[in-house]
Design a protein around this motif. Sequence first.
Motif, mmCIF file in Angstrom:
data_model
loop_
_atom_site.group_PDB
_atom_site.id
_atom_site.type_symbol
_atom_site.label_atom_id
_atom_site.label_comp_id
_atom_site.label_asym_id
_atom_site.label_seq_id
_atom_site.Cartn_x
_atom_site.Cartn_y
_atom_site.Cartn_z
ATOM 1 N N THR A 65 -2.394 -15.433 -35.171
ATOM 2 C CA THR A 65 -3.065 -15.886 -33.963
ATOM 3 C C THR A 65 -2.622 -15.068 -32.752
ATOM 4 O OG1 THR A 65 -3.611 -17.877 -32.703
ATOM 5 C CG2 THR A 65 -1.355 -17.703 -33.497
ATOM 6 N N PHE A 66 -3.469 -15.026 -31.744
ATOM 7 C CA PHE A 66 -3.228 -14.214 -30.541
ATOM 8 C C PHE A 66 -2.744 -12.808 -30.915
ATOM 9 C CE2 PHE A 66 -4.632 -16.699 -27.057
ATOM 10 C CZ PHE A 66 -4.855 -17.905 -27.663
ATOM 11 N N TYR A 67 -1.684 -12.307 -30.297
ATOM 12 C CA TYR A 67 -1.349 -10.908 -30.561
ATOM 13 C C TYR A 67 -0.922 -10.685 -32.015
ATOM 14 C CZ TYR A 67 -1.669 -10.344 -25.533
ATOM 15 O OH TYR A 67 -2.125 -10.329 -24.248
ATOM 16 N N GLY A 68 -0.577 -11.749 -32.692
ATOM 17 C CA GLY A 68 -0.223 -11.641 -34.111
ATOM 18 C C GLY A 68 -1.378 -11.109 -34.955
ATOM 19 N N LEU A 69 -2.604 -11.271 -34.432
ATOM 20 C CA LEU A 69 -3.779 -10.788 -35.166
ATOM 21 C C LEU A 69 -3.760 -9.262 -35.322
ATOM 22 C CD1 LEU A 69 -6.277 -11.965 -36.520
ATOM 23 C CD2 LEU A 69 -7.522 -11.645 -34.385
ATOM 24 N N ASP A 70 -3.032 -8.574 -34.438
ATOM 25 C CA ASP A 70 -2.914 -7.108 -34.557
ATOM 26 C C ASP A 70 -2.330 -6.697 -35.908
ATOM 27 O OD1 ASP A 70 -4.008 -6.630 -32.125
ATOM 28 O OD2 ASP A 70 -2.263 -5.616 -31.258
ATOM 29 N N ILE A 71 -1.546 -7.580 -36.512
ATOM 30 C CA ILE A 71 -0.919 -7.264 -37.802
ATOM 31 C C ILE A 71 -1.993 -7.106 -38.888
ATOM 32 C CG2 ILE A 71 0.779 -8.056 -39.531
ATOM 33 C CD1 ILE A 71 2.064 -9.721 -37.217
ATOM 34 N N LEU A 72 -3.159 -7.731 -38.671
ATOM 35 C CA LEU A 72 -4.262 -7.621 -39.642
ATOM 36 C C LEU A 72 -5.324 -6.628 -39.188
ATOM 37 C CD1 LEU A 72 -4.924 -11.381 -40.537
ATOM 38 C CD2 LEU A 72 -3.514 -9.725 -41.770
ATOM 39 N N ASN A 73 -5.166 -6.077 -37.977
ATOM 40 C CA ASN A 73 -6.177 -5.197 -37.399
ATOM 41 C C ASN A 73 -6.028 -3.781 -37.960
ATOM 42 O OD1 ASN A 73 -7.635 -3.468 -35.622
ATOM 43 N ND2 ASN A 73 -7.601 -5.076 -34.072
ATOM 44 N N LYS A 74 -7.062 -3.342 -38.689
ATOM 45 C CA LYS A 74 -7.006 -2.043 -39.386
ATOM 46 C C LYS A 74 -6.574 -0.908 -38.458
ATOM 47 C CE LYS A 74 -11.071 -2.683 -41.658
ATOM 48 N NZ LYS A 74 -12.275 -2.408 -42.434
ATOM 49 N N LYS A 75 -7.093 -0.931 -37.212
ATOM 50 C CA LYS A 75 -6.804 0.176 -36.291
ATOM 51 C C LYS A 75 -5.408 0.078 -35.704
ATOM 52 C CE LYS A 75 -11.422 1.440 -34.754
ATOM 53 N NZ LYS A 75 -12.264 0.226 -34.670
ATOM 54 N N ARG A 76 -4.800 -1.099 -35.753
ATOM 55 C CA ARG A 76 -3.551 -1.295 -35.017
ATOM 56 C C ARG A 76 -2.338 -1.569 -35.894
ATOM 57 N NH1 ARG A 76 -5.312 -2.761 -29.400
ATOM 58 N NH2 ARG A 76 -3.097 -2.975 -29.066
ATOM 59 N N LEU A 77 -2.544 -2.033 -37.132
ATOM 60 C CA LEU A 77 -1.408 -2.538 -37.901
ATOM 61 C C LEU A 77 -0.389 -1.459 -38.263
ATOM 62 C CD1 LEU A 77 -1.532 -2.226 -41.425
ATOM 63 C CD2 LEU A 77 -3.732 -3.154 -40.808
ATOM 64 N N ALA A 78 -0.853 -0.205 -38.356
ATOM 65 C CA ALA A 78 0.094 0.862 -38.677
ATOM 66 C C ALA A 78 0.736 1.424 -37.415
ATOM 67 C CB ALA A 78 -0.601 1.969 -39.455
ATOM 68 N N ARG A 79 0.311 0.907 -36.241
ATOM 69 C CA ARG A 79 0.835 1.441 -34.973
ATOM 70 C C ARG A 79 1.503 0.364 -34.145
ATOM 71 N NH1 ARG A 79 -4.519 4.334 -34.245
ATOM 72 N NH2 ARG A 79 -4.261 6.002 -35.733
ATOM 73 N N LEU A 80 2.035 -0.672 -34.777
ATOM 74 C CA LEU A 80 2.726 -1.720 -34.011
ATOM 75 C C LEU A 80 3.969 -1.114 -33.383
ATOM 76 C CD1 LEU A 80 2.421 -4.687 -36.536
ATOM 77 C CD2 LEU A 80 0.900 -4.123 -34.636
ATOM 78 N N LYS A 81 4.331 -1.638 -32.214
ATOM 79 C CA LYS A 81 5.432 -1.013 -31.465
ATOM 80 C C LYS A 81 6.581 -1.984 -31.193
ATOM 81 C CE LYS A 81 2.626 2.590 -29.461
ATOM 82 N NZ LYS A 81 1.880 2.580 -30.679
ATOM 83 N N VAL A 82 7.724 -1.404 -30.881
ATOM 84 C CA VAL A 82 8.887 -2.202 -30.483
ATOM 85 C C VAL A 82 9.028 -2.111 -28.964
ATOM 86 C CG1 VAL A 82 11.389 -2.473 -30.678
ATOM 87 C CG2 VAL A 82 10.060 -1.691 -32.650
ATOM 88 N N PRO A 83 9.071 -3.250 -28.269
ATOM 89 C CA PRO A 83 9.195 -3.188 -26.817
ATOM 90 C C PRO A 83 10.656 -3.027 -26.390
ATOM 91 C CG PRO A 83 8.928 -5.458 -27.533
ATOM 92 C CD PRO A 83 8.969 -4.614 -28.770
#
Lengths: 180, 79
Positions: A65-83
């Motif tokens: 849910t919310f930003y956690g959905l990026d983990i399933l987002n094809k365009k974004r899941l391989a580019r998650l970042k550490v703040p």
Amino acid sequence: MVQVKDSQLLDAETFARLHAQAHQETEVKRIALVASKGTLDMAYPPLILATTAAAMGQEAAIFFTFYGLDILNKKRLARLKVPPLANPAMPVPVPNIVGAIPGMTAMATWMMGRMMRKQKMPTVPQFLDLAKQLRVRLIACTTTMGIMGISKEDLVDGVELQGAAAFLEYASQAQVTLFV
Amino acid sequence: MAEVSIDQVVDTKGELCPMPVVRARLAMDKLRPGQVLQVVATDPASCDDFPAWCRAQKHTLVESRQAQGVYTYLIRKGG
């Protein structure tokens, strides 16, 4: 469920039946996780716990849910970042004023990626594949999809779409529920 | 101790929790009840993780050994 009054003594047959019923009810354990953060460091805990639970024969589901959905987002899941900002737990402590400099997020992300590779940890896409292989249910929050303008095609294959009520019904039967 | 014949080996040396258990599970899925899986690990958490996994999955932990930081588990598939 059979209601039994405190004072009521159980005959052996009833006891055996209730015992069997209770045993059956708890035999398959269930874990229900919520993944609400879209950073690399927060993507790992729900994926690790859900795959472990599934490997132990438990039913497992993650509600993204919310930003956690990026983990399933094809365009974004391989580019998650550490703040690096407001993150005092960095291996090399970085003052916030330095963490705010352009390029520091990439640096912090690179450092974590290197640590993960060194310890042979699977990447987030690899973990998603493992989760699917072990039949972890990956559930995308439909409200988040609406708010963020994300369609099913934007998400990895094998994802279910659900609302809060359906997930809560599932979670209400779980022995372990965690919000990440 | 009688020799136990090993049907499949999973080497998880260098990998951390949860990978030894996850890899063991994926390998165990391909075995039949009664067959034996050998897991080799260097993760110290595996000492607690494998007994817990065997209890949850109704497998039998036939043997666990440690030598020079390498843990070896023999697990008979339940079912």
